[in-house]
Design a protein around this motif. Structure first.
Motif, PDB file in Angstrom:
ATOM      1  N   ILE A 176      12.808  10.061  -0.187  1.00 14.55           N
ATOM      2  CA  ILE A 176      12.443  10.827   1.014  1.00 14.55           C
ATOM      3  C   ILE A 176      10.948  10.662   1.325  1.00 14.55           C
ATOM      4  O   ILE A 176      10.541  10.453   2.467  1.00 14.55           O
ATOM      5  N   THR A 177      10.131  10.720   0.272  1.00  9.75           N
ATOM      6  CA  THR A 177       8.690  10.522   0.475  1.00  9.75           C
ATOM      7  C   THR A 177       8.413   9.117   1.002  1.00  9.75           C
ATOM      8  O   THR A 177       7.644   8.922   1.955  1.00  9.75           O
ATOM      9  N   GLY A 217       9.434   8.781   4.574  1.00  7.71           N
ATOM     10  CA  GLY A 217       8.446   9.479   5.419  1.00  7.71           C
ATOM     11  C   GLY A 217       7.205   8.638   5.630  1.00  7.71           C
ATOM     12  O   GLY A 217       6.679   8.525   6.742  1.00  7.71           O
ATOM     13  N   VAL A 218       6.722   8.017   4.551  1.00  6.57           N
ATOM     14  CA  VAL A 218       5.528   7.174   4.653  1.00  6.57           C
ATOM     15  C   VAL A 218       5.811   5.958   5.531  1.00  6.57           C
ATOM     16  O   VAL A 218       5.012   5.604   6.410  1.00  6.57           O
ATOM     17  N   SER A 229      12.039   4.566  12.904  1.00  9.43           N
ATOM     18  CA  SER A 229      12.885   5.690  12.528  1.00  9.43           C
ATOM     19  C   SER A 229      14.043   5.127  11.702  1.00  9.43           C
ATOM     20  O   SER A 229      14.742   4.219  12.159  1.00  9.43           O
ATOM     21  N   VAL A 230      14.185   5.637  10.510  1.00  7.15           N
ATOM     22  CA  VAL A 230      15.219   5.110   9.621  1.00  7.15           C
ATOM     23  C   VAL A 230      16.432   6.034   9.681  1.00  7.15           C
ATOM     24  O   VAL A 230      16.359   7.179   9.224  1.00  7.15           O
ATOM     25  N   GLU A 278       8.040   5.581   7.902  1.00  9.82           N
ATOM     26  CA  GLU A 278       8.209   5.965   9.310  1.00  9.82           C
ATOM     27  C   GLU A 278       6.851   6.210   9.966  1.00  9.82           C
ATOM     28  O   GLU A 278       6.638   5.829  11.124  1.00  9.82           O
ATOM     29  N   GLU A 279       5.957   6.850   9.208  1.00  9.31           N
ATOM     30  CA  GLU A 279       4.618   7.107   9.771  1.00  9.31           C
ATOM     31  C   GLU A 279       3.812   5.822   9.906  1.00  9.31           C
ATOM     32  O   GLU A 279       3.163   5.587  10.923  1.00  9.31           O
ATOM     33  N   GLU A 280       3.857   5.010   8.862  1.00  9.45           N
ATOM     34  CA  GLU A 280       2.986   3.830   8.829  1.00  9.45           C
ATOM     35  C   GLU A 280       3.449   2.728   9.758  1.00  9.45           C
ATOM     36  O   GLU A 280       2.643   1.995  10.324  1.00  9.45           O
ATOM     37  N   GLU A 314       0.839  -1.214   0.000  1.00  9.57           N
ATOM     38  CA  GLU A 314       0.000   0.000   0.000  1.00  9.57           C
ATOM     39  C   GLU A 314       0.874   1.263   0.000  1.00  9.57           C
ATOM     40  O   GLU A 314       0.576   2.249  -0.680  1.00  9.57           O
ATOM     41  N   CYS A 315       1.944   1.232   0.757  1.00 13.34           N
ATOM     42  CA  CYS A 315       2.859   2.379   0.806  1.00 13.34           C
ATOM     43  C   CYS A 315       3.484   2.615  -0.570  1.00 13.34           C
ATOM     44  O   CYS A 315       3.545   3.751  -1.053  1.00 13.34           O
ATOM     45  N   ALA A 358       1.066   4.152  -2.953  1.00  9.84           N
ATOM     46  CA  ALA A 358       0.831   5.579  -2.714  1.00  9.84           C
ATOM     47  C   ALA A 358       1.982   6.421  -3.255  1.00  9.84           C
ATOM     48  O   ALA A 358       1.763   7.492  -3.833  1.00  9.84           O
TER      49      ALA A 358
END
Lengths: 577, 80
Positions: free
Chosen positions: B41-42, B45-46, B54-55, B48-50, B10-11, B14
């Motif tokens: 980067i996007t 970010g996805v 923390s990478v 890390e949120e999902e 899914e990530c 997106a």
């Protein structure tokens, strides 16, 4: 909104007739997730728009502001962060935080802010701008501990506050309120140091989302509500008037009812800014008038119109108030402490925003005050806002006469009406406001963006007529605007709006007559389109054509003259310097 | 961990809307033209949120394909 949600929103298919909406994001850092969130919030708020983002170059905020003056974007979001004021206030610079360098950091910040303000003013001349001033925590660059504000940090903050005061007064600039951002995004969670060092994007995703949402709310603000209908007992004041009497109701600290006083104070403020305030209460009218006559009342009675005080149903009162105001239910807020009354009005008028007054909960009542300010917030208070209530009373007076069997010609002839018709194409924010909020007398329901409005005024073939009205009952201010263009086949009117406060005075007839004369035209093409709400304009056109047209049509001067009723206005044209 | 696989799919969908469902498990930095540094980067970010991870910057060079990212997330989530 999470980042993955934003990306999904941006993947959604657009309607085939989507109009383009281009927004320029000007910032000194990498736009990164902020660009994604901005586009997603814009798409969510304007699903029929094809949103495109433009951005500038990394580290060159001044250059981006310069590019705004030639950009074709329809709006701009400008985000300034500390490194834009001096790179030493960011994490990617090693320029030094030595004590002897601090005065130079302050001086640089002051100079850069001056430069940005000049760029901001130039950009705002072309498009609406949402501005966010530094929202990240200042880095530990000064010699004091984090608990103590250093003189240089105070100086930098002061420079930003001074810039904010200047920017907030600029036309077309909407300054983001840091308090609203504080409520959404705690200061400690805003900076993403890893992202800033790795990619030059300094915001944690949640902060980027909060910033984007705030900026979009400034770029695409909801239309402010126009009228508020309030209950009295346990709403405008604490207590039941019929039980405790005029001296028993209260709105002060001594009686622990200060929130009602603050509510009155807010309503008075709204009324002075042009919001219509009415009362709908099951009460005794004489007692109510006595309560409003108390010297300590905060909301004066003359700021309230109409006052529907009787023992009938609230929805009936609301019907009469809407009729007196001549505005749609979706522009109105109804406030009452009784869930039953709120439900009754809500059932009769689903489009009205019904809000409970939480009589015994000060915190909730305070939240209501904030909510009301949001619902009625407007960017500027115009001259017309100050005279709206008077003109409504005058309109009500006019309706009473015409429905009471008075000869309308005689009534209008006695009104001593003056119509000022300005054909000068001078940029007029009131005309722009009318075009974008008028529904009933509106040629086709079309709205204009700021950039399109400016471009139309600059075009040599454009004509603009703005009408201001006054009679012996008082001024209505600027109440109508006609925008059109000269074409080889003759003049074309593509925008024509008139405030509903001006109905029944034959102003629309006089405007059209004036247009024929000024343009020396035999026919005028009216780019008409029926909408769900422009019935008054449809009826006006039908009075000349015998039926409502299906779309655009040409009206000849002969057709107009044959059906035009007698006009009694004294027409004035402003002298051209 | 099929759930992890689905969530990562899914990530990727997106961040890389042009990739079909069958292409995503084979996606890599070299095979996907739009997988540039900005997309990385996007994507990070996805992720890390999902996945609540923390990478660190030093790990970025390891995360250059769907399979490698899946392994990385398995190790991170099982370690937690």
């Amino acid at each position: 909104m999470k980042l993955i949600e934003a990306l999904k929103i941006l993947r959604e298919a657009l309607p085939p007739d989507a109009e383009p909406l281009t927004v320029f994001l000007a910032c000194g850092f990498m736009p990164g997730h902020l660009e994604t969130f901005l586009a997603a919030h814009l798409r969510r708020l304007c699903p029929s728009k094809a949103v495109t983002m433009e951005t500038g170059l990394y580290g060159d905020l001044a250059g981006s502001l310069g590019r705004l003056t030639t950009s074709s974007a329809q709006a701009a979001a400008i985000v300034i962060e500390w490194p834009d004021l001096d790179p030493r206030l960011g994490l990617r610079s090693l320029g030094g935080w030595r004590p002897e360098q601090l005065p130079d950091i302050l001086a640089t910040a002051q100079a850069r802010l001056r430069q940005y303000l000049d760029g901001l003013a130039a950009a705002a001349g072309r498009m609406p701008v949402a501005l966010l001033l530094p929202s990240l925590p200042l880095p530990p660059f000064a010699h004091t501990s984090g608990s103590q504000m250093s003189p240089v940090a105070a100086g930098v903050q002061q420079a930003v506050a001074t810039a904010a005061a200047e920017a907030a007064q600029m036309d077309n600039v909407r300054l983001a309120n840091p308090q609203r951002l504080d409520a959404r995004s705690p200061l400690g969670g805003r900076l993403d140091a890893k992202s800033e060092l790795m990619s030059g994007f300094p915001y944690a995703p949640a902060h980027a989302d909060a910033v984007a949402e705030l900026l979009v709310s400034l770029l695409q603000p909801p239309a402010p509500k126009k009228g508020l209908i309030t209950d009295l007992d346990d709403t405008l004041w604490r207590g039941i008037l019929g039980e405790v009497g005029v001296d028993g109701v209260s709105w002060d600290l001594d009686h622990h009812s200060q929130m009602h006083g603050l509510y009155q104070q807010l309503l008075h403020s709204l009324a002075e800014a042009g919001v219509l305030i009415a009362v709908a209460s099951r009460n005794d009218l004489a007692l109510t008038q006595d309560a409003f006559a108390r010297p300590d009342r905060v909301l004066p009675a003359d700021r309230v119109f109409p006052m529907e005080v009787h023992w009938g149903r609230k929805s009936e009162s609301v019907a009469r108030i809407l009729d007196a105001w001549n505005i749609a239910a979706d522009s109105v807020v109804f406030v009452d402490d009784s869930p039953m009354e709120l439900a009754e009005v809500g059932a009769a008028y689903p489009d009205i925003t019904c809000l409970p007054f939480p009589t015994r909960d000060d915190q909730a009542a305070y939240a209501l005050l904030e909510q009301l300010r949001d619902l009625f917030g407007k960017e500027r208070v115009s001259d017309e806002d100050g005279i709206r209530l008077g003109s409504l009373r005058s309109a009500s007076h006019l309706r009473e006469h015409t429905t009471a069997g008075t000869d309308p010609d005689r009534f209008l002839a006695d009104a001593q009406a003056t119509l000022a018709l300005d054909f000068s194409k001078a940029p007029d924010p009131r005309a722009f406001e009318l075009i974008n909020k008028t529904n009933q007398f509106n040629l086709n329901g079309r709205r204009l963006g700021e950039a399109e409005w400016q471009a139309r005024l600059a075009a040599p073939d454009t004509f603009l007529l703005v009408a201001a009205y006054e009679d012996k009952f008082g001024p209505l201010g600027k109440i109508a605007a006609i925008l059109g263009r000269a074409e080889a086949s003759g003049p074309v009117v593509d925008t024509w709006v008139m405030s509903c406060r001006a109905f029944g005075r034959r102003i629309e007839h006089r405007c059209l007559e004036h247009l024929f004369a000024k343009l020396d035209a035999e026919t005028i093409h009216l780019d008409f389109a029926p909408t769900e709400r422009n019935r008054p304009l449809q009826e006006f056109l039908a009075s000349f054509l015998g039926a409502v047209p299906e779309g655009g049509f040409a009206l000849s001067h002969a057709q107009f003259a044959a059906k035009c009723p007698p006009l009694f206005h004294d027409v004035k044209e402003p002298s051209v310097a | 961990m099929p759930d992890l696989h689905c969530r990562l799919m899914e990530c990727f969908a997106a961040v890389f809307p042009g990739l079909g469902e069958a292409e995503i498990p084979r996606a890599s930095f070299t095979s996907v033209a739009k997988w540039d540094s900005l997309a990385t980067i996007t994507l990070i970010g996805v992720l890390e949120e999902e996945f609540g991870v923390s990478v660190p910057p030093d790990d970025l060079e390891l995360l250059v394909s769907f399979e490698l990212i899946l392994d990385y997330l398995r190790s991170k989530t099982s370690a937690a």
